[in-house]
Design an enzyme around this catalytic site. Sequence first.
Site, PDB file in Angstrom:
ATOM      1  N   HIS A 276      -3.494  -5.652   1.126  1.00  5.96           N
ATOM      2  CA  HIS A 276      -2.812  -5.880   2.408  1.00  5.96           C
ATOM      3  C   HIS A 276      -2.797  -7.361   2.783  1.00  5.96           C
ATOM      4  O   HIS A 276      -3.702  -7.808   3.518  1.00  5.96           O
ATOM      5  CB  HIS A 276      -3.543  -5.121   3.519  1.00  5.96           C
ATOM      6  CG  HIS A 276      -3.339  -3.640   3.471  1.00  5.96           C
ATOM      7  ND1 HIS A 276      -2.360  -3.003   4.194  1.00  5.96           N
ATOM      8  CD2 HIS A 276      -3.988  -2.675   2.774  1.00  5.96           C
ATOM      9  CE1 HIS A 276      -2.414  -1.693   3.962  1.00  5.96           C
ATOM     10  NE2 HIS A 276      -3.389  -1.468   3.092  1.00  5.96           N
TER      11      HIS A 276
ATOM     12  N   GLU B  12      -1.061  -8.781   4.979  1.00  4.97           N
ATOM     13  CA  GLU B  12      -0.912  -8.934   6.436  1.00  4.97           C
ATOM     14  C   GLU B  12      -2.266  -8.855   7.145  1.00  4.97           C
ATOM     15  O   GLU B  12      -2.387  -9.238   8.305  1.00  4.97           O
ATOM     16  CB  GLU B  12       0.064  -7.880   6.990  1.00  4.97           C
ATOM     17  CG  GLU B  12      -0.491  -6.486   7.222  1.00  4.97           C
ATOM     18  CD  GLU B  12      -0.670  -5.657   5.948  1.00  4.97           C
ATOM     19  OE1 GLU B  12      -0.558  -6.220   4.835  1.00  4.97           O
ATOM     20  OE2 GLU B  12      -0.930  -4.438   6.067  1.00  4.97           O
TER      21      GLU B  12
ATOM     22  N   CYS C 127       0.830  -1.200   0.000  1.00  2.00           N
ATOM     23  CA  CYS C 127       0.000   0.000   0.000  1.00  2.00           C
ATOM     24  C   CYS C 127       0.869   1.258   0.000  1.00  2.00           C
ATOM     25  O   CYS C 127       1.535   1.540  -0.980  1.00  2.00           O
ATOM     26  CB  CYS C 127      -0.964  -0.066   1.194  1.00  2.00           C
ATOM     27  SG  CYS C 127      -2.333   1.098   1.085  1.00  2.00           S
TER      28      CYS C 127
END
Lengths: 84, 222
Positions: free
Chosen positions: B195, B197, B87
Amino acid sequence: MRYQASVEVRLREGIADPQGSTIENATSKLGFEGISNVRVGKSIRFTLESANEKAAHKTVQELCDRFLTNPVIEDATIIIQGIE
Amino acid sequence: MSPTIGVVVFPGSNCEQDAVEAIRGLGAEAVLLWHESAEIGEVDGVIIPGGFAHGDYLRPGAIARFSPAMESIVDFAERGGSVVGICNGFQVLTEVGLLPGALQKNIGLKFLCKPVNLQVESTNSILTSQTKPGDILNIPINHFEGNYTCSEETLNELRNNDRILLTYKNNPNGSMGDIAGICNESRNVVGLMPHPERACHHLLGSTDGEPLLQSFIESANA
């Protein structure tokens, strides 16, 4: 010498401008006719010390190339004026 | 020995702890790296996390790229180290010149925060080696400036060299070529807007980020 620098950062031609298109769409909704090619940029102003106008322009150009613009999508016009 | 992943923190980063949690959850070590320190230590891989480094002033990544840590990270990448920008991290990597192109404001000018489906286009990278071509991964996006833009020439280069790693199934932001993630020529630097994660635990609704971060950890271990 002190100079006033005025840098206008613009999206390069051919790069889509979502802000510009949104504003353009709004103009007709507000009843303004015939407005097209709306492009949104940034205006950055500062003063700088330099030996002469040419050197001032060179410094500001370098600053634009390295930092103030992203050359992939933006370019800039620079105006330098001496301060009395 | 499990590798140690350095996660850079700029003022305004906000996904660094998510990245640390996800990396630790997958069995590797993670340490935070403050952006003002040029010393990135003995890390085996680097994540530049999401957020709004330096408030995204001027342009996302424009100021972050001059942080002392970034100089060391460019050096680390040039020596073949694994670097992933997620990002805002992707934006930083384009600004610093490790990846081509730029991230523009989303078409439609909406801040987008939702899970999207990604398609794996290439498995030849530090982030996708443990996936299969055509795999569909459900991973959240969370950005205002994720509209990937580059010259036609760069786009062709990315296509011809298999450097587009992930594409959007339904392009949410106007990205050229539906691009969600790309890599550099040596395939050790990857940038992506989604994302992974945030998709590493069932409680988060998806674990599709795991194979991506596992690929990254494995590359850092090599």
